[in-house]
Write an enzyme that holds these catalytic residues in place. Structure first.
Site, PDB file in Angstrom:
ATOM      1  N   CYS A  73      19.455  12.558   4.863  1.00 43.52           N
ATOM      2  CA  CYS A  73      18.294  12.675   3.971  1.00 43.52           C
ATOM      3  C   CYS A  73      18.580  13.464   2.701  1.00 43.52           C
ATOM      4  O   CYS A  73      17.746  13.487   1.802  1.00 43.52           O
ATOM      5  CB  CYS A  73      17.143  13.326   4.720  1.00 43.52           C
ATOM      6  SG  CYS A  73      17.450  15.064   5.141  1.00 43.52           S
ATOM      7  N   GLN A  74      19.736  14.103   2.601  1.00 46.79           N
ATOM      8  CA  GLN A  74      19.979  15.016   1.483  1.00 46.79           C
ATOM      9  C   GLN A  74      19.796  14.349   0.120  1.00 46.79           C
ATOM     10  O   GLN A  74      19.363  14.984  -0.838  1.00 46.79           O
ATOM     11  CB  GLN A  74      21.384  15.624   1.569  1.00 46.79           C
ATOM     12  CG  GLN A  74      21.586  16.515   2.762  1.00 46.79           C
ATOM     13  CD  GLN A  74      22.127  15.764   3.971  1.00 46.79           C
ATOM     14  OE1 GLN A  74      21.921  14.571   4.126  1.00 46.79           O
ATOM     15  NE2 GLN A  74      22.815  16.476   4.846  1.00 46.79           N
TER      16      GLN A  74
END
Length: 167
Positions: free
Chosen positions: A74-75
């Site tokens: 998700c970064q």
């Protein structure tokens, strides 16, 4: 749903495995880049996770696959991150799921990410994901689920340590 085979991509320490195991599904392949997660997963489930999703050859997976699950990184999309989206290599890892799905053709996919993925990049990211899934004949359902709705306290991932013991 029992007796279904699944692939657990970006498996971490096994959240999807916990759920699917309880309903009688069988993990035939797990994958995570994090060494500690792989060690913990093997300890907990007896499955040795592959270290790199980009190096999985789906043609070498002998079993039929009913489900692909994964919480892809998700970064690149997170509100707390730099929101580089597809300019961040981690933002391209969804395509690895689709690469495997194209060959293995699972009946279902359960994918998880941060809620910000729904609006980052003026919604271009979620539209890209939906388009890819729909082009491969998957019906897309989006659920927003928050852990606190189920009595799970919030976790600060910056302070999360992964034990290498059975949980």
């Amino acid at each position: 749903m029992s007796n279904l085979n699944y692939i657990d991509l970006f498996c971490g320490i096994g959240g999807f495995h916990q759920a699917l195991d309880k309903i009688g599904c069988k993990c035939v392949l797990a994958c995570d880049i994090d060494k500690s997660c792989r060690a913990n997963y093997k300890l907990n489930y007896g499955v040795e996770p592959h270290p790199d999703v980009r190096k999985i050859d789906p043609t070498e997976i002998e079993e039929e696959i009913d489900i692909i699950c994964g919480g892809f990184p998700c970064q690149a999309f997170s509100n707390a991150g730099k929101k580089k989206m597809f300019e961040d290599d981690r933002g391209l890892l969804f395509d690895e799921i689709m690469r495997i799905a194209k060959i293995k053709k699972p009946r279902f996919m359960f994918l998880e990410n941060v809620k910000h993925i729904l609006k980052v990049g003026d919604k271009k990211v979620i539209e890209y994901i939906k388009e890819k899934l729909e082009n491969h004949n998957y019906h897309v359902e989006i659920f927003q689920i928050s852990p606190h709705e189920y009595g799970v306290p919030p976790v600060s991932y910056t302070h999360l340590t992964l034990p290498t013991k059975r949980i």
